[in-house]
Design an enzyme around this catalytic site. Structure first.
Site, PDB file in Angstrom:
ATOM      1  N   ASP A 202       2.503   2.543  -1.198  1.00 44.77           N
ATOM      2  CA  ASP A 202       1.191   3.076  -0.830  1.00 44.77           C
ATOM      3  C   ASP A 202       0.732   4.153  -1.803  1.00 44.77           C
ATOM      4  O   ASP A 202       1.539   4.791  -2.481  1.00 44.77           O
ATOM      5  CB  ASP A 202       1.249   3.710   0.570  1.00 44.77           C
ATOM      6  CG  ASP A 202       1.374   2.683   1.676  1.00 44.77           C
ATOM      7  OD1 ASP A 202       1.602   1.501   1.380  1.00 44.77           O
ATOM      8  OD2 ASP A 202       1.266   3.095   2.848  1.00 44.77           O
ATOM      9  N   ASP A 203      -0.570   4.375  -1.776  1.00 45.23           N
ATOM     10  CA  ASP A 203      -1.246   5.550  -2.372  1.00 45.23           C
ATOM     11  C   ASP A 203      -1.434   5.458  -3.883  1.00 45.23           C
ATOM     12  O   ASP A 203      -1.953   6.389  -4.484  1.00 45.23           O
ATOM     13  CB  ASP A 203      -0.521   6.871  -2.037  1.00 45.23           C
ATOM     14  CG  ASP A 203      -0.508   7.168  -0.547  1.00 45.23           C
ATOM     15  OD1 ASP A 203      -1.088   6.378   0.224  1.00 45.23           O
ATOM     16  OD2 ASP A 203       0.088   8.185  -0.155  1.00 45.23           O
TER      17      ASP A 203
ATOM     18  N   HIS B 138      -5.645   0.193   1.022  1.00 45.93           N
ATOM     19  CA  HIS B 138      -5.201   1.383   1.773  1.00 45.93           C
ATOM     20  C   HIS B 138      -6.376   2.362   1.916  1.00 45.93           C
ATOM     21  O   HIS B 138      -6.172   3.548   2.023  1.00 45.93           O
ATOM     22  CB  HIS B 138      -4.023   2.020   1.020  1.00 45.93           C
ATOM     23  CG  HIS B 138      -3.247   3.036   1.795  1.00 45.93           C
ATOM     24  ND1 HIS B 138      -2.901   2.881   3.114  1.00 45.93           N
ATOM     25  CD2 HIS B 138      -2.719   4.235   1.418  1.00 45.93           C
ATOM     26  CE1 HIS B 138      -2.202   3.942   3.509  1.00 45.93           C
ATOM     27  NE2 HIS B 138      -2.091   4.787   2.507  1.00 45.93           N
TER      28      HIS B 138
ATOM     29  N   HIS C 260      -8.136   7.452   1.294  1.00 46.74           N
ATOM     30  CA  HIS C 260      -7.104   7.931   2.232  1.00 46.74           C
ATOM     31  C   HIS C 260      -7.692   8.758   3.371  1.00 46.74           C
ATOM     32  O   HIS C 260      -7.101   9.740   3.844  1.00 46.74           O
ATOM     33  CB  HIS C 260      -6.022   8.731   1.498  1.00 46.74           C
ATOM     34  CG  HIS C 260      -4.647   8.515   2.063  1.00 46.74           C
ATOM     35  ND1 HIS C 260      -4.153   9.237   3.118  1.00 46.74           N
ATOM     36  CD2 HIS C 260      -3.678   7.636   1.738  1.00 46.74           C
ATOM     37  CE1 HIS C 260      -2.927   8.820   3.393  1.00 46.74           C
ATOM     38  NE2 HIS C 260      -2.613   7.837   2.578  1.00 46.74           N
TER      39      HIS C 260
ATOM     40  N   HIS D 100       6.188   4.830  -1.722  1.00 44.04           N
ATOM     41  CA  HIS D 100       4.990   5.283  -2.445  1.00 44.04           C
ATOM     42  C   HIS D 100       5.282   5.248  -3.948  1.00 44.04           C
ATOM     43  O   HIS D 100       6.256   5.868  -4.388  1.00 44.04           O
ATOM     44  CB  HIS D 100       4.620   6.694  -1.998  1.00 44.04           C
ATOM     45  CG  HIS D 100       4.292   6.787  -0.536  1.00 44.04           C
ATOM     46  ND1 HIS D 100       5.267   6.835   0.433  1.00 44.04           N
ATOM     47  CD2 HIS D 100       3.108   6.795   0.117  1.00 44.04           C
ATOM     48  CE1 HIS D 100       4.687   6.871   1.624  1.00 44.04           C
ATOM     49  NE2 HIS D 100       3.382   6.852   1.470  1.00 44.04           N
TER      50      HIS D 100
END
Ligand code: ZN
Length: 214
Positions: free
Chosen positions: A21-22, A71, A75, A166
């Protein structure tokens, strides 16, 4: 119809999905190259506002048969947004950017912070996005320690797991590579979430949460 198994996964062996993620980040390319050298694939739940800065990394990721999930744009905590339009504005531009710049549309969505409510799920359903959670969380963003991340995953992993990591921390990159090495030696296959779903005969439905498959 021919069964979905384009990369020759042995379906009698355990399968898991690494998810990152991210990102994308300056570390994404190294993960993708290492996965390639191991005939492994992963799923990257990217932030839309980072997509323009990592075009080559995204092309490399896709060329090596990894999956991109969404995603959100930036965020946001979607459960704290007021209107459906605000939530959709965190979803649609990610698809538009990936489609325009890479001819790719992500099928899957992961909610930032895992934060959802009925309105978030309703928008995901309307936007055609299944919600992919996770079943193993080594809290890599918090511990930032390769050995702790590796040990947590090895102690908890089983067939069908979705592992949350991540691709923005060097310790997570190193941990992922050791996890692949160790678990491949035990017979595990590293597949994308799309493959994990398909090889287990699961047709993911929009607006529904999946956190372990099979
Ligand atoms: Zn996140």
């Amino acid at each position: 119809p021919e069964e979905y198994n384009p990369y020759g996964v042995d379906p009698t062996k355990p399968m898991i999905a690494l998810t990152f993620d991210d990102g994308p980040s300056k570390h994404t390319w190294a993960i993708v190259d290492a996965l390639k050298s191991h005939n492994a694939r992963a799923t990257f739940f990217v932030l839309g506002n980072r997509v323009p800065s990592y075009q080559a990394a995204i092309d490399n990721l896709l060329a090596n048969h990894n999956e991109i999930g969404s995603h959100s744009m930036g965020h946001a905590n979607l459960a704290k947004l007021t209107t459906e339009e605000e939530i959709a504005a965190q979803i649609r531009p990610v698809d538009e950017a990936l489609q325009k710049q890479h001819a790719y549309t992500p099928k899957l969505f992961r909610v930032p912070y895992g934060s959802k409510n009925d309105q978030v799920l309703a928008v995901l359903k309307a936007e055609g996005k299944p919600y992919i959670g996770w079943s193993v969380d080594p809290r890599d963003w918090d511990v930032k320690d390769k050995n702790k991340v590796v040990n947590h995953v090895l102690a908890n992993v089983k067939d069908g797991d979705i592992i949350l990591m991540h691709d923005i921390y060097p310790s997570s990159v190193d941990a992922a590579l050791e996890i692949v090495d160790t678990l491949q030696a035990q017979g595990y296959w590293f597949v994308t979430v799309e493959e994990l779903l398909a090889l287990n005969g699961v047709a993911a439905e929009p607006g529904v949460l999946y956190h372990v498959i099979g």
